[in-house]
Design a protein around this motif. Structure first.
Motif, PDB file in Angstrom:
ATOM      1  N   GLY A  90       0.803  -1.226   0.000  1.00 21.11           N
ATOM      2  CA  GLY A  90       0.000   0.000   0.000  1.00 21.11           C
ATOM      3  C   GLY A  90       0.835   1.275   0.000  1.00 21.11           C
ATOM      4  O   GLY A  90       0.321   2.352   0.308  1.00 21.11           O
ATOM      5  N   LEU A  91       2.111   1.158  -0.331  1.00 18.75           N
ATOM      6  CA  LEU A  91       2.994   2.322  -0.419  1.00 18.75           C
ATOM      7  C   LEU A  91       3.216   2.626  -1.902  1.00 18.75           C
ATOM      8  O   LEU A  91       2.782   1.863  -2.762  1.00 18.75           O
ATOM      9  N   SER A  92       3.907   3.713  -2.207  1.00 23.29           N
ATOM     10  CA  SER A  92       4.158   4.006  -3.622  1.00 23.29           C
ATOM     11  C   SER A  92       5.578   4.513  -3.823  1.00 23.29           C
ATOM     12  O   SER A  92       6.239   4.943  -2.872  1.00 23.29           O
ATOM     13  N   GLY A  93       6.016   4.462  -5.081  1.00 26.33           N
ATOM     14  CA  GLY A  93       7.367   4.917  -5.394  1.00 26.33           C
ATOM     15  C   GLY A  93       7.428   5.533  -6.764  1.00 26.33           C
ATOM     16  O   GLY A  93       6.594   5.246  -7.622  1.00 26.33           O
ATOM     17  N   SER A  94       8.407   6.403  -6.980  1.00 29.69           N
ATOM     18  CA  SER A  94       8.623   6.959  -8.309  1.00 29.69           C
ATOM     19  C   SER A  94      10.109   7.164  -8.558  1.00 29.69           C
ATOM     20  O   SER A  94      10.875   7.435  -7.627  1.00 29.69           O
ATOM     21  N   GLU A  95      10.474   7.023  -9.833  1.00 32.41           N
ATOM     22  CA  GLU A  95      11.891   7.096 -10.210  1.00 32.41           C
ATOM     23  C   GLU A  95      12.321   8.533 -10.478  1.00 32.41           C
ATOM     24  O   GLU A  95      11.601   9.296 -11.104  1.00 32.41           O
ATOM     25  N   VAL A  96      13.502   8.870 -10.008  1.00 32.96           N
ATOM     26  CA  VAL A  96      14.092  10.179 -10.298  1.00 32.96           C
ATOM     27  C   VAL A  96      15.438   9.927 -10.974  1.00 32.96           C
ATOM     28  O   VAL A  96      16.351   9.386 -10.349  1.00 32.96           O
ATOM     29  N   PRO A  97      15.566  10.257 -12.265  1.00 34.00           N
ATOM     30  CA  PRO A  97      16.866  10.027 -12.920  1.00 34.00           C
ATOM     31  C   PRO A  97      17.915  11.003 -12.376  1.00 34.00           C
ATOM     32  O   PRO A  97      17.615  12.186 -12.214  1.00 34.00           O
ATOM     33  N   LEU A  98      19.094  10.494 -12.076  1.00 34.10           N
ATOM     34  CA  LEU A  98      20.157  11.351 -11.545  1.00 34.10           C
ATOM     35  C   LEU A  98      21.174  11.651 -12.634  1.00 34.10           C
ATOM     36  O   LEU A  98      21.415  10.825 -13.510  1.00 34.10           O
ATOM     37  N   GLU A  99      21.765  12.828 -12.550  1.00 34.64           N
ATOM     38  CA  GLU A  99      22.760  13.200 -13.556  1.00 34.64           C
ATOM     39  C   GLU A  99      24.177  13.132 -13.004  1.00 34.64           C
ATOM     40  O   GLU A  99      25.038  12.483 -13.569  1.00 34.64           O
ATOM     41  N   LYS A 100      24.402  13.789 -11.878  1.00 39.65           N
ATOM     42  CA  LYS A 100      25.789  13.928 -11.413  1.00 39.65           C
ATOM     43  C   LYS A 100      26.067  13.264 -10.085  1.00 39.65           C
ATOM     44  O   LYS A 100      27.160  12.761  -9.851  1.00 39.65           O
ATOM     45  N   VAL A 101      25.117  13.307  -9.170  1.00 40.33           N
ATOM     46  CA  VAL A 101      25.416  12.901  -7.790  1.00 40.33           C
ATOM     47  C   VAL A 101      25.518  11.382  -7.632  1.00 40.33           C
ATOM     48  O   VAL A 101      25.007  10.623  -8.447  1.00 40.33           O
ATOM     49  N   LEU A 102      26.175  10.951  -6.544  1.00 40.87           N
ATOM     50  CA  LEU A 102      26.301   9.522  -6.251  1.00 40.87           C
ATOM     51  C   LEU A 102      24.941   8.918  -5.966  1.00 40.87           C
ATOM     52  O   LEU A 102      24.517   7.941  -6.586  1.00 40.87           O
ATOM     53  N   HIS A 103      24.252   9.493  -4.984  1.00 38.90           N
ATOM     54  CA  HIS A 103      22.946   8.992  -4.565  1.00 38.90           C
ATOM     55  C   HIS A 103      21.922  10.129  -4.585  1.00 38.90           C
ATOM     56  O   HIS A 103      22.292  11.304  -4.475  1.00 38.90           O
ATOM     57  N   LEU A 104      20.646   9.760  -4.636  1.00 43.41           N
ATOM     58  CA  LEU A 104      19.582  10.779  -4.593  1.00 43.41           C
ATOM     59  C   LEU A 104      19.769  11.716  -3.399  1.00 43.41           C
ATOM     60  O   LEU A 104      19.740  12.946  -3.530  1.00 43.41           O
ATOM     61  N   LYS A 105      19.973  11.121  -2.204  1.00 39.69           N
ATOM     62  CA  LYS A 105      20.037  11.960  -1.002  1.00 39.69           C
ATOM     63  C   LYS A 105      21.371  12.694  -0.844  1.00 39.69           C
ATOM     64  O   LYS A 105      21.546  13.448   0.106  1.00 39.69           O
ATOM     65  N   THR A 106      22.279  12.513  -1.800  1.00 38.77           N
ATOM     66  CA  THR A 106      23.456  13.369  -1.815  1.00 38.77           C
ATOM     67  C   THR A 106      23.009  14.812  -2.034  1.00 38.77           C
ATOM     68  O   THR A 106      23.626  15.748  -1.532  1.00 38.77           O
ATOM     69  N   GLY A 107      21.894  14.979  -2.770  1.00 35.97           N
ATOM     70  CA  GLY A 107      21.519  16.333  -3.184  1.00 35.97           C
ATOM     71  C   GLY A 107      20.142  16.804  -2.791  1.00 35.97           C
ATOM     72  O   GLY A 107      19.813  17.974  -2.982  1.00 35.97           O
ATOM     73  N   VAL A 108      19.304  15.914  -2.253  1.00 36.96           N
ATOM     74  CA  VAL A 108      17.951  16.342  -1.868  1.00 36.96           C
ATOM     75  C   VAL A 108      17.533  15.575  -0.617  1.00 36.96           C
ATOM     76  O   VAL A 108      17.736  14.360  -0.527  1.00 36.96           O
ATOM     77  N   ASN A 109      17.001  16.309   0.363  1.00 40.03           N
ATOM     78  CA  ASN A 109      16.580  15.650   1.605  1.00 40.03           C
ATOM     79  C   ASN A 109      15.311  16.271   2.146  1.00 40.03           C
ATOM     80  O   ASN A 109      15.161  17.493   2.176  1.00 40.03           O
ATOM     81  N   TYR A 110      14.401  15.403   2.592  1.00 36.33           N
ATOM     82  CA  TYR A 110      13.101  15.834   3.092  1.00 36.33           C
ATOM     83  C   TYR A 110      13.165  16.038   4.602  1.00 36.33           C
ATOM     84  O   TYR A 110      13.626  15.151   5.331  1.00 36.33           O
ATOM     85  N   LEU A 111      12.718  17.211   5.042  1.00 36.48           N
ATOM     86  CA  LEU A 111      12.755  17.521   6.482  1.00 36.48           C
ATOM     87  C   LEU A 111      11.347  17.569   7.079  1.00 36.48           C
ATOM     88  O   LEU A 111      11.106  18.280   8.054  1.00 36.48           O
ATOM     89  N   GLU A 112      10.415  16.821   6.486  1.00 35.67           N
ATOM     90  CA  GLU A 112       9.019  16.799   6.944  1.00 35.67           C
ATOM     91  C   GLU A 112       8.372  18.174   6.737  1.00 35.67           C
ATOM     92  O   GLU A 112       9.011  19.110   6.272  1.00 35.67           O
ATOM     93  N   ASN A 113       7.082  18.300   7.090  1.00 42.46           N
ATOM     94  CA  ASN A 113       6.329  19.563   6.931  1.00 42.46           C
ATOM     95  C   ASN A 113       6.434  20.149   5.522  1.00 42.46           C
ATOM     96  O   ASN A 113       6.460  21.374   5.361  1.00 42.46           O
TER      97      ASN A 113
END
Ligand code: CIR
Length: 260
Positions: free
Chosen positions: A151-174
């Motif tokens: 019952g969860l969901s996911g979506s793909e984000v193509p990366l260009e330069k960074v090692l990992h997704l969270k190298t460059g974007v992080n969710y801080l809630e709210n």
């Protein structure tokens, strides 16, 4: 809200961890150990129970436990790291995860699929997955199929330069998102309150939200001010030795709430 955290003490071979920044030099092992202890102390301040695993001497990058599993509110997903020297880390992680999740709620990414947890960003019940040099299309396909089963969901984000997704974007809630570089204008994140990290402090885009407090790497004053201005209490942790081998704050832990 997270109740549990898993970390693994760095092993002496951490000085040989994979790096895209050899010009930064090799980590100082003793200092890395001290920084790891401070990291654990900061996590404990946020009210979680921390499980500290012993060093795994055969795997230089084994302190980066985030890459070995994705722990959700419904199931645990054991990954298959894309880096050959890291695949074997999984073996020691499975029995640990079995202490926290019932067997029928533990899922596995299978070869030829690869996926590393650093490529996964959780936003409530939705999981963004970076398609990177470590996480391939088949790994993402399996991952999203597992999420949907629960019952969860996911979506793909193509990366260009960074090692990992969270190298460059992080969710801080709210609805708050820290973004740097290639993530500043990605349409995937258009609906969030975006806080842009200047290029000179891009490393500090990798902050972690821990029950209302945000851990920020030490030595990045603009990011520290930015996160404070968002209303969060900030804990600074020096990660200079892990940075030398592309490791950030999030890589060093698994944050979750046990299902058993
Ligand atoms: C690696 O290249 O695999 C490690 N030296 C760094 C892993 C960082 N992990 C993460 O961003 N989740």
């Amino acid at each position: 809200m997270f109740h549990n955290v898993i970390v693994r003490t760095p092993c002496p071979a951490v000085v040989e961890g994979i790096t895209s920044n050899p010009q930064l030099g090799k980590p100082d092992y003793q200092l890395a150990l001290k920084q790891h202890e401070s990291y654990i102390a900061a996590l404990k301040k946020t009210g979680v129970e921390v499980t500290i695993l012993p060093p795994n001497p055969d795997y230089p990058d084994s302190c980066f436990v985030e890459d070995d599993a994705v722990l959700t509110t419904k199931c645990a997903i054991i990954t298959n790291p894309g880096a050959d020297s890291r695949k074997g880390e999984i073996e020691a992680m499975i029995p640990v995860i079995q202490q926290f999740y019932p067997e029928d709620k533990i899922e596995y990414i299978q070869a030829p699929g690869t996926l590393e947890g650093g490529d996964v960003m959780m936003v409530g019940d939705h999981f963004y997955v970076g398609r990177s040099a470590r996480t391939n299309a088949e790994g993402i396909r399996q991952f999203i199929a597992i999420l949907e089963k629960y019952g969860l969901s996911g979506s793909e984000v193509p990366l260009e330069k960074v090692l990992h997704l969270k190298t460059g974007v992080n969710y801080l809630e709210n609805n708050n998102l820290l973004v740097s570089g290639e993530f500043i204008d990605k349409p995937d994140f258009a609906s969030y309150n975006k806080f842009v990290i200047p290029e000179a402090e891009a490393y500090a885009a990798n902050c972690i939200w821990m029950n209302g407090t945000v851990l920020v790497p030490e030595g990045y004053p603009t990011v520290e001010k930015l996160v404070k201005s968002m209303g969060y209490e900030v804990l600074l942790v020096d990660t200079s030795e892990f940075r030398k081998i592309d490791g950030g704050l999030s890589c060093l832990s698994l944050r979750f709430t046990a299902l058993k």
